[in-house]
Write an enzyme that holds these catalytic residues in place. Structure first.
Site, mmCIF file in Angstrom:
data_model
loop_
_atom_site.group_PDB
_atom_site.id
_atom_site.type_symbol
_atom_site.label_atom_id
_atom_site.label_comp_id
_atom_site.label_asym_id
_atom_site.label_seq_id
_atom_site.Cartn_x
_atom_site.Cartn_y
_atom_site.Cartn_z
ATOM 1 N N GLY A 1 8.382 27.225 -12.235
ATOM 2 C CA GLY A 1 8.746 25.913 -12.362
ATOM 3 C C GLY A 1 8.081 25.013 -13.380
ATOM 4 O O GLY A 1 7.094 25.492 -13.941
ATOM 5 N N CYS B 1 4.640 32.712 -10.647
ATOM 6 C CA CYS B 1 4.144 31.849 -11.203
ATOM 7 C C CYS B 1 3.833 30.575 -10.852
ATOM 8 O O CYS B 1 2.835 30.464 -9.857
ATOM 9 C CB CYS B 1 5.051 31.896 -12.588
ATOM 10 S SG CYS B 1 4.481 31.014 -13.942
ATOM 11 N N TYR B 2 4.864 29.535 -10.755
ATOM 12 C CA TYR B 2 4.631 28.372 -10.296
ATOM 13 C C TYR B 2 4.494 28.497 -8.707
ATOM 14 O O TYR B 2 3.551 28.008 -7.880
ATOM 15 C CB TYR B 2 5.742 27.217 -10.354
ATOM 16 C CG TYR B 2 5.439 26.027 -9.770
ATOM 17 C CD1 TYR B 2 4.701 25.142 -10.398
ATOM 18 C CD2 TYR B 2 6.119 25.664 -8.786
ATOM 19 C CE1 TYR B 2 4.370 23.734 -9.803
ATOM 20 C CE2 TYR B 2 5.825 24.388 -8.038
ATOM 21 C CZ TYR B 2 5.056 23.411 -8.632
ATOM 22 O OH TYR B 2 4.852 22.473 -8.123
ATOM 23 N N GLU C 1 10.733 39.189 -12.802
ATOM 24 C CA GLU C 1 12.207 39.483 -12.973
ATOM 25 C C GLU C 1 12.697 39.292 -14.390
ATOM 26 O O GLU C 1 14.034 39.652 -14.538
ATOM 27 C CB GLU C 1 12.888 37.994 -12.390
ATOM 28 C CG GLU C 1 12.512 36.469 -13.217
ATOM 29 C CD GLU C 1 11.089 36.010 -12.550
ATOM 30 O OE1 GLU C 1 10.313 36.663 -12.267
ATOM 31 O OE2 GLU C 1 11.116 34.945 -13.248
ATOM 32 N N SER D 1 44.589 33.952 -14.870
ATOM 33 C CA SER D 1 44.459 33.757 -16.073
ATOM 34 C C SER D 1 44.683 34.987 -16.854
ATOM 35 O O SER D 1 44.671 35.069 -18.085
ATOM 36 C CB SER D 1 43.153 33.009 -16.483
ATOM 37 O OG SER D 1 42.306 33.984 -16.285
ATOM 38 N N GLY D 2 44.313 36.176 -16.058
ATOM 39 C CA GLY D 2 44.287 37.511 -16.800
ATOM 40 C C GLY D 2 42.744 37.661 -17.122
ATOM 41 O O GLY D 2 42.247 38.998 -17.805
ATOM 42 N N GLY D 3 41.880 36.759 -17.040
ATOM 43 C CA GLY D 3 40.412 36.969 -16.997
ATOM 44 C C GLY D 3 40.151 37.945 -15.896
ATOM 45 O O GLY D 3 40.706 38.144 -14.776
ATOM 46 N N VAL D 4 38.618 38.223 -15.957
ATOM 47 C CA VAL D 4 37.914 39.195 -14.900
ATOM 48 C C VAL D 4 37.982 38.600 -13.439
ATOM 49 O O VAL D 4 38.524 38.984 -12.547
ATOM 50 C CB VAL D 4 36.613 39.557 -15.465
ATOM 51 C CG1 VAL D 4 35.972 40.541 -14.333
ATOM 52 C CG2 VAL D 4 36.573 40.111 -16.865
ATOM 53 N N SER E 1 39.860 36.075 -11.896
ATOM 54 C CA SER E 1 40.981 35.512 -11.350
ATOM 55 C C SER E 1 41.714 36.911 -11.071
ATOM 56 O O SER E 1 42.423 36.971 -10.045
ATOM 57 C CB SER E 1 41.732 34.601 -12.041
ATOM 58 O OG SER E 1 42.285 35.092 -13.369
ATOM 59 N N SER E 2 41.544 38.003 -12.077
ATOM 60 C CA SER E 2 42.134 39.099 -11.675
ATOM 61 C C SER E 2 41.716 39.917 -10.551
ATOM 62 O O SER E 2 42.449 40.357 -9.905
ATOM 63 C CB SER E 2 42.036 40.131 -13.000
ATOM 64 O OG SER E 2 42.488 39.498 -13.970
HETATM 65 N N1 GLN Z 1 4.148 24.979 -14.837
HETATM 66 C C1 GLN Z 1 3.359 25.989 -14.532
HETATM 67 C C2 GLN Z 1 2.347 26.301 -15.508
HETATM 68 O O1 GLN Z 1 2.477 25.959 -16.565
HETATM 69 C C3 GLN Z 1 4.157 27.272 -13.977
HETATM 70 C C4 GLN Z 1 4.873 27.692 -15.228
HETATM 71 C C5 GLN Z 1 6.184 28.661 -14.731
HETATM 72 O O2 GLN Z 1 6.423 28.803 -13.519
HETATM 73 N N2 GLN Z 1 6.621 29.440 -15.575
HETATM 74 O O3 GLN Z 1 1.420 27.190 -15.280
#
Ligand code: GLN
Length: 514
Positions: A55, A82-83, A171, A223-226, A228-229
């Site tokens: 975050g 991370c955050y 991730e 629509s024929g798109g993925v 809705s099909s």
């Molecule tokens: N804001 C926090 C930082 O700067 C976390 C960053 C993040 O989650 N990518 O360390």
């Protein structure tokens, strides 16, 4: 449905959807919720594990996104990224502050391979870092299990409590062994069984739809798109000809596309359903006469589409159910799942259409990511050609023609696009390039053909590679292929005397060309 699940608590990070996708790739169902979600609600969901995302905030600042200490006392495994990692330490009595050296990019991390989280991970492994703050001191009970040259706490664990904190982003694909780490968390720490599979999803969904619908009538805009099909085929398998699909051909489809959709879903196709094709080409061209502004075109096409659909729906009369091809990113991006700001108001989510008389909406794909929708499509036996169709905008060629749309211009861009696609496939590049199409510019210029002066349009070829469709790189198509496409277009498509290749990436460009 009470299925085994991991929940992702979203603190506004860029990669929140990615976290959920990676977990699902481990065959475990996963949903995203805002950090503001009530702890009682989280308990009621009975998740096998909780992942806290990254975050933008600094957790030690006033009003920073936070969570209650109780979250760590439920006995449910928690993984902070991370955050999320910083927050675990902050809430449980460690110290987080501005890092003397911020880390950004691919960084080598040394990990303790005896930790469950790093089982089978190489001791020195490349990870994606993106932080300004760092964990200066871990909270009591924790031990450090990874470090980098600038970051003394790249990961920490409190094994008995099943609490894990990682400073980097597993991730993101740049973290080479990130999927393995998430796999370890989900199986070795949370003890998941891994029951999330598309074949069982399809089977149980069909059964659930059948039960819900009973003998009711169902209406679907195809629509024929993925999306809705796949939704339509699922409904057809569940309730057969209680389903009516209305396919509006607005005259802005790719060459032969209307017929291709009819081949699959029409009376001669393999599915049991009522198929109505509305050939509304002229109506749309009429409305678009003299309109040049792209946003205005989009609006007109969208509105006219609703009018046509509404007329058909009225002929059918009251239906009990309306099918929508909503998928999970639509839900998250509408601000209903997760914490990300409302990116776009999606026509499928939230506000329900009031122009059709129905009792309830069925959204059979609401829980799925795009790649999962495709897998479900294959499970349902939908032809690959349809399942792997490129994204195509709702307003269709209406926004791949710069300036005024006319029937003649539509025909030109359709023919040029068909040649382009044919040659790309012939060169064996069709599976390699993310998205490619021809667009008609509004530029006319002088040329000479057969000793005669021409004053014709220029067509632009676009081809991009993208993983997420948020950013895109221009594809490097061999010059010989481009030359062949150019030659064929000039020779075969009347009204075009120049071909351009668009080199612009996104940003600053968009993928579409309007
Ligand atoms: N804001 C926090 C930082 O700067 C976390 C960053 C993040 O989650 N990518 O360390």
């Amino acid at each position: 449905m009470n299925r085994e699940k991991i929940i992702v608590i979203d603190f506004g990070g860029q990669y929140n959807q990615l976290v959920a996708r990676r977990v699902r790739e481990c065959s475990v169902y996963c949903e995203i919720y805002s950090y503001k979600t009530d702890i009682e609600q989280i308990k009621a969901m009975n998740p096998k594990g909780i992942i806290l995302t990254g975050g933008p905030n600094s957790c030690y600042e006033e009003n920073a996104a936070s969570c209650s200490k109780e979250l760590f006392e439920l006995g449910i495994p928690v993984l902070g990224l991370c955050y999320g990692a910083q927050l675990i330490m902050h809430v449980l009595g460690g110290r987080v502050c501005k890092a003397p050296v911020r880390e950004y990019g691919k960084i080598q991390v040394t990990v303790d391979t005896s930790s469950k989280l790093f089982r089978d991970v190489s001791e020195k492994t490349i990870c994606w870092m993106s932080h300004n703050d760092y964990i200066e001191r871990i909270a009591p009970g924790f031990e450090i299990i990874a470090r980098t040259s600038d970051c003394p706490v790249a990961a920490a664990q409190w094994e008995e409590r099943k609490l894990y904190a990682i400073q980097f982003h597993p991730e993101v694909l740049h973290t080479k062994e990130g999927s393995k780490m998430l796999h370890n968390f989900v199986y070795k720490v949370c003890g998941c069984e891994g029951a999330w599979r598309m074949d069982t999803f399809v089977e149980t969904s069909i059964r659930a739809i059948r039960e819900k619908v009973g003998s009711g009538k169902v209406l679907c805009a195809l629509s024929g798109g993925v999306d809705s099909s796949v939704a339509a085929v699922m409904l057809s398998k569940a309730v057969g000809d209680q389903l009516t699909c209305v396919f509006v051909d607005h005259g802005l489809l790719r060459k032969n596309e209307g017929d291709e959709v009819e081949e699959v879903f029409g009376p001669n196709g393999p599915y049991d359903l009522n198929f109505i094709r509305v050939n509304a080409q002229e109506r749309f061209y009429e409305k678009l006469k003299g309109v040049e502004e792209p946003e205005k075109k989009r609006k007109i096409i969208g509105e006219e589409f609703i009018r046509v659909f509404e007329e058909e729906a009225k002929k059918i009369g009251a239906v009990e159910f309306l099918v929508q091809g909503t998928i999970y990113p639509d839900v998250v991006e509408s601000g209903l799942g997760g914490e990300s700001a409302v990116i776009k108001s999606h026509h499928n989510v939230g506000g329900l259409p009031d122009y059709v008389d129905f009792k309830e909406v069925i959204e059979p794909l609401r829980d799925l990511f795009k790649d999962e929708v495709r897998k479900a499509g294959l499970e349902l036996g939908i032809p690959e050609k349809l399942v792997f169709r490129q994204p195509f905008p709702g307003p269709g060629l209406g926004i791949r023609i710069v300036g005024e749309v006319t029937a003649q211009k539509v025909a030109m861009v359709q023919d040029a696009d068909a040649i382009y696609r044919e040659e790309i496939a012939r060169a064996g590049l069709d599976k390699e390039i993310g998205q490619y199409f021809a667009a008609l510019t509004n530029m006319r210029s002088v040329g000479v053909m057969g000793d005669e002066r021409t004053y014709d349009y220029a067509v632009a070829l676009r081809a991009v590679n993208t993983v997420d469709f948020m950013t895109a790189e221009t594809a490097e198509i061999p010059f010989a292929v481009l030359t062949k496409v150019m030659n064929r277009i000039i020779n075969e498509v009347k009204g075009i005397n120049r071909v351009f290749y668009d080199l612009t990436s996104k940003p600053p460009g968009t993928i579409e060309f309007e």
